[in-house]
Design a protein around this motif. Sequence first.
Motif, PDB file in Angstrom:
ATOM      1  N   ARG A  48       0.958  -1.145  -0.030  1.00 42.39           N
ATOM      2  CA  ARG A  48       0.002   0.123   0.009  1.00 42.39           C
ATOM      3  C   ARG A  48       0.864   1.246   0.046  1.00 42.39           C
ATOM      4  NH1 ARG A  48      -3.094  -3.107   3.671  1.00 42.39           N
ATOM      5  NH2 ARG A  48      -2.147  -2.185   5.444  1.00 42.39           N
ATOM      6  N   SER A  49       2.100   1.203   0.599  1.00 37.53           N
ATOM      7  CA  SER A  49       2.896   2.287   0.747  1.00 37.53           C
ATOM      8  C   SER A  49       3.486   2.714  -0.731  1.00 37.53           C
ATOM      9  CB  SER A  49       3.993   1.958   1.736  1.00 37.53           C
ATOM     10  OG  SER A  49       4.899   3.177   1.791  1.00 37.53           O
ATOM     11  N   ILE A  50       3.959   1.746  -1.309  1.00 34.96           N
ATOM     12  CA  ILE A  50       4.401   1.853  -2.909  1.00 34.96           C
ATOM     13  C   ILE A  50       3.417   2.313  -3.628  1.00 34.96           C
ATOM     14  CG2 ILE A  50       5.488   0.702  -4.764  1.00 34.96           C
ATOM     15  CD1 ILE A  50       6.772  -1.521  -2.402  1.00 34.96           C
ATOM     16  N   GLU A  51       2.039   1.464  -3.530  1.00 31.06           N
ATOM     17  CA  GLU A  51       1.086   2.227  -4.344  1.00 31.06           C
ATOM     18  C   GLU A  51       0.870   3.739  -4.166  1.00 31.06           C
ATOM     19  OE1 GLU A  51      -3.555   1.112  -5.352  1.00 31.06           O
ATOM     20  OE2 GLU A  51      -2.470   0.018  -3.771  1.00 31.06           O
ATOM     21  N   SER A  52       0.890   4.142  -2.855  1.00 30.38           N
ATOM     22  CA  SER A  52       0.525   5.559  -2.649  1.00 30.38           C
ATOM     23  C   SER A  52       1.748   6.286  -3.242  1.00 30.38           C
ATOM     24  CB  SER A  52       0.428   5.813  -0.977  1.00 30.38           C
ATOM     25  OG  SER A  52       0.650   7.142  -0.707  1.00 30.38           O
ATOM     26  N   GLY A  53       3.006   5.873  -2.888  1.00 32.98           N
ATOM     27  CA  GLY A  53       4.069   6.581  -3.411  1.00 32.98           C
ATOM     28  C   GLY A  53       4.066   6.830  -4.850  1.00 32.98           C
ATOM     29  N   ALA A 108      17.689   5.351   0.266  1.00 33.92           N
ATOM     30  CA  ALA A 108      16.496   6.005   0.657  1.00 33.92           C
ATOM     31  C   ALA A 108      16.558   6.835   1.895  1.00 33.92           C
ATOM     32  CB  ALA A 108      15.513   4.942   1.045  1.00 33.92           C
ATOM     33  N   TRP A 109      17.552   6.571   2.617  1.00 33.32           N
ATOM     34  CA  TRP A 109      17.858   7.551   4.082  1.00 33.32           C
ATOM     35  C   TRP A 109      18.118   8.975   3.417  1.00 33.32           C
ATOM     36  CZ3 TRP A 109      22.752   9.317   4.011  1.00 33.32           C
ATOM     37  CH2 TRP A 109      23.574   8.458   3.365  1.00 33.32           C
ATOM     38  N   TYR A 110      19.015   8.927   2.519  1.00 29.29           N
ATOM     39  CA  TYR A 110      19.527  10.230   1.975  1.00 29.29           C
ATOM     40  C   TYR A 110      18.327  11.066   1.299  1.00 29.29           C
ATOM     41  CZ  TYR A 110      21.962  13.816  -0.512  1.00 29.29           C
ATOM     42  OH  TYR A 110      22.486  15.125  -1.109  1.00 29.29           O
ATOM     43  N   LEU A 111      17.476  10.361   0.690  1.00 29.22           N
ATOM     44  CA  LEU A 111      16.602  10.891  -0.024  1.00 29.22           C
ATOM     45  C   LEU A 111      15.516  11.638   1.249  1.00 29.22           C
ATOM     46  CD1 LEU A 111      15.594   8.344  -3.058  1.00 29.22           C
ATOM     47  CD2 LEU A 111      16.609  10.732  -3.279  1.00 29.22           C
ATOM     48  N   LYS A 112      15.068  10.812   2.194  1.00 26.85           N
ATOM     49  CA  LYS A 112      14.519  11.198   3.027  1.00 26.85           C
ATOM     50  C   LYS A 112      14.924  12.443   3.809  1.00 26.85           C
ATOM     51  CE  LYS A 112      11.592   9.836   7.031  1.00 26.85           C
ATOM     52  NZ  LYS A 112      11.223   8.744   7.786  1.00 26.85           N
ATOM     53  N   ARG A 113      16.183  12.244   4.102  1.00 26.37           N
ATOM     54  CA  ARG A 113      16.679  13.498   4.906  1.00 26.37           C
ATOM     55  C   ARG A 113      16.602  14.920   3.849  1.00 26.37           C
ATOM     56  NH1 ARG A 113      22.238  12.195   6.440  1.00 26.37           N
ATOM     57  NH2 ARG A 113      22.925  13.281   4.557  1.00 26.37           N
ATOM     58  N   GLN A 114      16.714  14.854   2.589  1.00 30.30           N
ATOM     59  CA  GLN A 114      16.926  15.900   1.778  1.00 30.30           C
ATOM     60  C   GLN A 114      15.192  16.343   1.683  1.00 30.30           C
ATOM     61  OE1 GLN A 114      19.755  17.263   1.016  1.00 30.30           O
ATOM     62  NE2 GLN A 114      20.270  15.475   2.287  1.00 30.30           N
ATOM     63  N   LEU A 115      14.459  15.459   1.752  1.00 35.14           N
ATOM     64  CA  LEU A 115      12.822  16.060   1.663  1.00 35.14           C
ATOM     65  C   LEU A 115      12.697  16.661   2.869  1.00 35.14           C
ATOM     66  CD1 LEU A 115      10.953  13.063  -0.335  1.00 35.14           C
ATOM     67  CD2 LEU A 115      11.338  15.490  -1.227  1.00 35.14           C
ATOM     68  N   GLN A 116      13.030  15.995   3.871  1.00 34.97           N
ATOM     69  CA  GLN A 116      12.660  16.868   5.265  1.00 34.97           C
ATOM     70  C   GLN A 116      13.427  18.161   5.585  1.00 34.97           C
ATOM     71  OE1 GLN A 116      14.369  13.547   7.599  1.00 34.97           O
ATOM     72  NE2 GLN A 116      12.186  12.860   8.388  1.00 34.97           N
ATOM     73  N   HIS A 117      14.634  18.210   4.834  1.00 32.73           N
ATOM     74  CA  HIS A 117      15.375  19.645   4.966  1.00 32.73           C
ATOM     75  C   HIS A 117      14.655  20.645   4.203  1.00 32.73           C
ATOM     76  CE1 HIS A 117      19.560  18.320   6.607  1.00 32.73           C
ATOM     77  NE2 HIS A 117      18.383  17.861   7.259  1.00 32.73           N
ATOM     78  N   TYR A 118      14.078  20.030   2.908  1.00 32.92           N
ATOM     79  CA  TYR A 118      13.515  20.897   2.089  1.00 32.92           C
ATOM     80  C   TYR A 118      12.040  21.474   2.807  1.00 32.92           C
ATOM     81  CZ  TYR A 118      16.153  20.320  -2.202  1.00 32.92           C
ATOM     82  OH  TYR A 118      17.143  20.403  -3.238  1.00 32.92           O
ATOM     83  N   ARG A 119      11.531  20.442   3.319  1.00 33.29           N
ATOM     84  CA  ARG A 119      10.079  20.862   3.896  1.00 33.29           C
ATOM     85  C   ARG A 119      10.187  21.860   5.061  1.00 33.29           C
ATOM     86  NH1 ARG A 119       5.348  18.606   4.017  1.00 33.29           N
ATOM     87  NH2 ARG A 119       5.245  18.527   6.039  1.00 33.29           N
ATOM     88  N   GLN A 166       2.669  15.969   2.471  1.00 32.74           N
ATOM     89  CA  GLN A 166       1.909  16.827   3.524  1.00 32.74           C
ATOM     90  C   GLN A 166       2.363  16.252   4.787  1.00 32.74           C
ATOM     91  OE1 GLN A 166      -2.316  17.097   2.870  1.00 32.74           O
ATOM     92  NE2 GLN A 166      -1.989  18.290   1.080  1.00 32.74           N
ATOM     93  N   ASN A 167       2.819  15.028   5.073  1.00 35.50           N
ATOM     94  CA  ASN A 167       3.233  14.500   6.325  1.00 35.50           C
ATOM     95  C   ASN A 167       4.374  13.519   6.015  1.00 35.50           C
ATOM     96  OD1 ASN A 167       1.968  11.958   5.498  1.00 35.50           O
ATOM     97  ND2 ASN A 167       0.108  12.973   5.936  1.00 35.50           N
ATOM     98  N   GLU A 168       4.908  12.710   7.268  1.00 36.45           N
ATOM     99  CA  GLU A 168       6.101  12.031   7.245  1.00 36.45           C
ATOM    100  C   GLU A 168       5.621  10.746   6.419  1.00 36.45           C
ATOM    101  OE1 GLU A 168       9.957  11.473   8.897  1.00 36.45           O
ATOM    102  OE2 GLU A 168       8.627  13.157   8.646  1.00 36.45           O
ATOM    103  N   GLN A 169       4.336  10.258   6.677  1.00 36.93           N
ATOM    104  CA  GLN A 169       4.040   8.754   5.584  1.00 36.93           C
ATOM    105  C   GLN A 169       4.004   9.338   4.332  1.00 36.93           C
ATOM    106  OE1 GLN A 169       3.201   6.085   7.301  1.00 36.93           O
ATOM    107  NE2 GLN A 169       3.475   5.239   4.997  1.00 36.93           N
ATOM    108  N   ALA A 170       3.875  10.375   3.830  1.00 39.79           N
ATOM    109  CA  ALA A 170       3.675  10.777   2.257  1.00 39.79           C
ATOM    110  C   ALA A 170       5.240  10.740   1.972  1.00 39.79           C
ATOM    111  CB  ALA A 170       3.186  11.937   2.097  1.00 39.79           C
ATOM    112  N   ILE A 171       6.228  11.148   2.740  1.00 35.24           N
ATOM    113  CA  ILE A 171       7.681  11.224   2.422  1.00 35.24           C
ATOM    114  C   ILE A 171       8.135   9.657   2.451  1.00 35.24           C
ATOM    115  CG2 ILE A 171       9.865  11.594   3.298  1.00 35.24           C
ATOM    116  CD1 ILE A 171       8.928  14.191   4.208  1.00 35.24           C
ATOM    117  N   ASP A 172       7.771   8.822   3.170  1.00 32.49           N
ATOM    118  CA  ASP A 172       8.058   7.457   3.381  1.00 32.49           C
ATOM    119  C   ASP A 172       7.513   6.773   2.058  1.00 32.49           C
ATOM    120  OD1 ASP A 172       9.534   7.866   5.766  1.00 32.49           O
ATOM    121  OD2 ASP A 172       7.838   7.033   6.916  1.00 32.49           O
ATOM    122  N   ASP A 173       6.235   7.062   1.673  1.00 30.70           N
ATOM    123  CA  ASP A 173       5.547   6.281   0.701  1.00 30.70           C
ATOM    124  C   ASP A 173       6.236   6.640  -0.547  1.00 30.70           C
ATOM    125  OD1 ASP A 173       3.898   5.395   2.290  1.00 30.70           O
ATOM    126  OD2 ASP A 173       2.167   6.664   1.907  1.00 30.70           O
TER     127      ASP A 173
END
Length: 484
Positions: free
Chosen positions: A370-375, A406-417, A441-448
């Motif tokens: 479901r996470s991949i489908e949302s992503g 994945a950890w690097y992409l997540k950190r960059q998205l968090q830094h942008y937000r 809009q939230n952490e779950q969306a970033i993870d997806d």
Amino acid sequence: MAIAVVILLLVLVSVIFHFASPWWFTPIASNWTAIDDTISITFWITGIVFILVNAFLAFCVFRFRFKKNHRADYEPENKKLEVWLTVITTIGVAAMLAPGLVVWGQFVTVPENAKIFEVVGQQWHWSYRLPGKDGVLGQSAVELISETNPFGLNPDDLNAHDDILIPSNVMHIVIDQPVKVMLRSKDVLHNFAVPQFRVKMDLVPGIETFLWFTPTRLGRFEMLCEELCGMAHYTMRGQIVVDTAQDYQAWLDKQFTFRESLDAPAGDLQLGQSLYASCAVCHGNNAQGNETLNAPMLAGQSAWYLTRQLHYYQNKIRGSNQQDTYGQQMSAMANTLVDAKAIKDVTAYIASLPALAIFPASVNNDSLARSIESGQRLFTNCAYCHGDNAEGRFALNAPRLAGQHAWYLKRQLQHYRASIRGSHREDIYGSQMLLMSRLLQNEQAIDDVIAYISRLTPSLAKQTKKVQPEKVLGLDHKQQEVSQ
């Protein structure tokens, strides 16, 4: 009676709101006060008509309200009323159009002493070009655009050789000096607009349009695209800086010409390899990255993107935020590259390394599926720039995402937000990503969306050997080379 009162109250509130509204013209910073005067004339004429028409409507509602045993008179024609309405309407329309036509005549008549510069629009940023000592802009064509010739200038046209190229979104001009702005689009319809200068004009693919103005106030003014040009239209912003003649010359002396870009030597792979030795301590011998040292994968990334990031680090455009600990470390390391030649050498070497792919764990539970489908749905917005397979697109200045940790992409998205990255006014593309990242809009969306990107395998620029992983280590990732 109540309806008539309501109509009059609406008129009164509208007039008060118009004069008391905080949304009014920005302070003018050019010679085009005539445009303001024309708009004011239009407001006064339409405002008076608005009041009179609604007052008449309220009068009619009250005067001809329902009364028992009264009958309405039927009068299909009234020549006297028609003549008056025709004459008054004609005068009103002429009073609105005439000043505009006079101003338009001035708007398309460029002074002989006007300096010229070109604005180039593309999804979703601005760049600029100035004529060199010959005072003539060289020929350009969309089919000539490449990584080494992003402006698409004709190398066989001698007039183009001394053209000054500004690949930034910031342009400088001189106060009280008339300028003619030539407008060119690489892709779709755009619109050049600077509210303080009271000028705007479309950039039409295949056509060169123009406008002119004289800046009258020092400062930095935001330039907008006021034509819906695609998904990230609202992020397409630039800046015009009005300088004194001395400050302008100091800025101009730092720019480069088309000839200089053609003569720039190619990156030396051998020198780049020796320079990369210090980078390899964190990023790995094969530029595979290292989560323990917070170093992202560099293998597979284009030289133009790596070059831009190193320049950003050196100039404190990236890594200056106190919360960006790893960016500050990279800023210090980037400054060990002594000049532009060293940057070109090391990025050329990194770009020559075999691209690597990361193999995530197979989907074995409903939650991850479901996470991949949302992503995948969320990535639709990202794909406009980064490509359907996250392969990156030079034309849109978007780097490769597929194959990155994945950890690097997540950190960059968090830094942008959080505006830790992308908030510097000279970070053109970072400021766009800052706005786009907030669509998540939230952490779950970033993870997806990262879960989906982690499973994309783009076509790689170089032929590399495909090696199947002996063991899948889930999201700890095992790097293996893959074929195109």
